[in-house]
Design a protein around this motif. Structure first.
Motif, PDB file in Angstrom:
ATOM      1  N   VAL A 116       0.826  -1.206   0.000  1.00  0.00           N
ATOM      2  CA  VAL A 116       0.000   0.000   0.000  1.00  0.00           C
ATOM      3  C   VAL A 116       0.863   1.260   0.000  1.00  0.00           C
ATOM      4  O   VAL A 116       0.546   2.243  -0.670  1.00  0.00           O
ATOM      5  N   VAL A 117       1.984   1.231   0.721  1.00  0.00           N
ATOM      6  CA  VAL A 117       2.896   2.382   0.744  1.00  0.00           C
ATOM      7  C   VAL A 117       3.554   2.555  -0.621  1.00  0.00           C
ATOM      8  O   VAL A 117       3.649   3.663  -1.149  1.00  0.00           O
ATOM      9  N   ARG A 118       4.014   1.437  -1.205  1.00  0.00           N
ATOM     10  CA  ARG A 118       4.659   1.480  -2.523  1.00  0.00           C
ATOM     11  C   ARG A 118       3.684   2.010  -3.575  1.00  0.00           C
ATOM     12  O   ARG A 118       4.033   2.852  -4.391  1.00  0.00           O
ATOM     13  N   ASP A 119       2.436   1.526  -3.549  1.00  0.00           N
ATOM     14  CA  ASP A 119       1.446   1.965  -4.525  1.00  0.00           C
ATOM     15  C   ASP A 119       1.073   3.431  -4.339  1.00  0.00           C
ATOM     16  O   ASP A 119       0.878   4.159  -5.316  1.00  0.00           O
ATOM     17  N   ALA A 120       0.992   3.886  -3.091  1.00  0.00           N
ATOM     18  CA  ALA A 120       0.695   5.298  -2.826  1.00  0.00           C
ATOM     19  C   ALA A 120       1.840   6.185  -3.321  1.00  0.00           C
ATOM     20  O   ALA A 120       1.615   7.236  -3.936  1.00  0.00           O
ATOM     21  N   ALA A 121       3.073   5.748  -3.070  1.00  0.00           N
ATOM     22  CA  ALA A 121       4.230   6.519  -3.532  1.00  0.00           C
ATOM     23  C   ALA A 121       4.270   6.576  -5.059  1.00  0.00           C
ATOM     24  O   ALA A 121       4.545   7.634  -5.648  1.00  0.00           O
ATOM     25  N   LEU A 122       4.004   5.449  -5.722  1.00  0.00           N
ATOM     26  CA  LEU A 122       3.973   5.430  -7.186  1.00  0.00           C
ATOM     27  C   LEU A 122       2.861   6.321  -7.730  1.00  0.00           C
ATOM     28  O   LEU A 122       3.042   7.001  -8.743  1.00  0.00           O
ATOM     29  N   PRO A 174       3.193   1.220 -12.926  1.00  0.00           N
ATOM     30  CA  PRO A 174       2.337   2.295 -12.428  1.00  0.00           C
ATOM     31  C   PRO A 174       1.821   2.082 -11.007  1.00  0.00           C
ATOM     32  O   PRO A 174       1.319   3.004 -10.385  1.00  0.00           O
ATOM     33  N   GLY A 175       1.904   0.878 -10.495  1.00  0.00           N
ATOM     34  CA  GLY A 175       1.315   0.577  -9.193  1.00  0.00           C
ATOM     35  C   GLY A 175      -0.138   0.170  -9.348  1.00  0.00           C
ATOM     36  O   GLY A 175      -0.734   0.278 -10.423  1.00  0.00           O
ATOM     37  N   ARG A 176      -0.720  -0.291  -8.253  1.00  0.00           N
ATOM     38  CA  ARG A 176      -2.106  -0.773  -8.303  1.00  0.00           C
ATOM     39  C   ARG A 176      -3.118   0.355  -8.394  1.00  0.00           C
ATOM     40  O   ARG A 176      -4.230   0.138  -8.850  1.00  0.00           O
ATOM     41  N   ALA A 177      -2.733   1.561  -7.971  1.00  0.00           N
ATOM     42  CA  ALA A 177      -3.650   2.706  -8.012  1.00  0.00           C
ATOM     43  C   ALA A 177      -3.537   3.385  -9.379  1.00  0.00           C
ATOM     44  O   ALA A 177      -3.118   4.525  -9.507  1.00  0.00           O
ATOM     45  N   SER A 178      -3.911   2.637 -10.414  1.00  0.00           N
ATOM     46  CA  SER A 178      -3.861   3.127 -11.784  1.00  0.00           C
ATOM     47  C   SER A 178      -4.863   2.337 -12.613  1.00  0.00           C
ATOM     48  O   SER A 178      -5.312   1.261 -12.201  1.00  0.00           O
TER      49      SER A 178
END
Length: 140
Positions: A5-11, A128-132
């Motif tokens: 979750v931290v990695r995806d937020a940063a991305l 891109p991470g999961r938040a994409s």
């Protein structure tokens, strides 16, 4: 810190900021400075096919930046924009002797486009991470 979750937020934040920078620069070429003046600048810098290059740069930065923000075709767009930044570094930000103009106030500094290039390479490598949109489509 190595939590998904931290990695995806940063991305997400990184991708959005980088995309907004490209949108602003592309919009400036297309609408604020205008294609005519941008073509003149490109011509003075020795960019090949300055009118076509001005259109390509303006559209690629504006549309590519928007695609980075939402995260669609992210690695492809980041790769294409990285090639555009490499061309900008070569044609615009390197001096006549092929030496980068580092740190000169008001000069054609290479630091900013180099930072953009490295940021785009990071997106190509890490995705891109999961938040994409890409992340959502990959999970579906």
């Amino acid at each position: 810190m190595d939590k998904p979750v931290v990695r995806d937020a940063a991305l997400l934040v990184f991708r959005a900021v980088l995309g907004l920078i490209f949108i602003v620069h592309g919009w400036n070429k297309l609408m604020i400075t205008g294609i005519t003046k941008t073509t003149g600048q490109f011509s003075a810098w020795g960019v090949p096919q300055p009118k076509l290059s001005a259109w390509v740069a303006g559209l690629a930065e504006t549309l590519g930046g928007a695609m980075l923000v939402v995260g669609i075709l992210t690695t492809f767009i980041a790769g294409a924009l990285a090639l555009l930044m490499a061309a900008a570094i070569y044609f615009v930000h390197l001096g006549a002797a092929g030496v980068a103009d580092l740190g000169t106030v008001g000069g054609n500094n290479v630091e900013f486009p180099l930072l953009l290039l490295v940021g785009l390479i990071l997106i190509v490598v890490f995705g891109p991470g999961r938040a994409s949109v890409d992340g959502v489509l990959a999970r579906a």
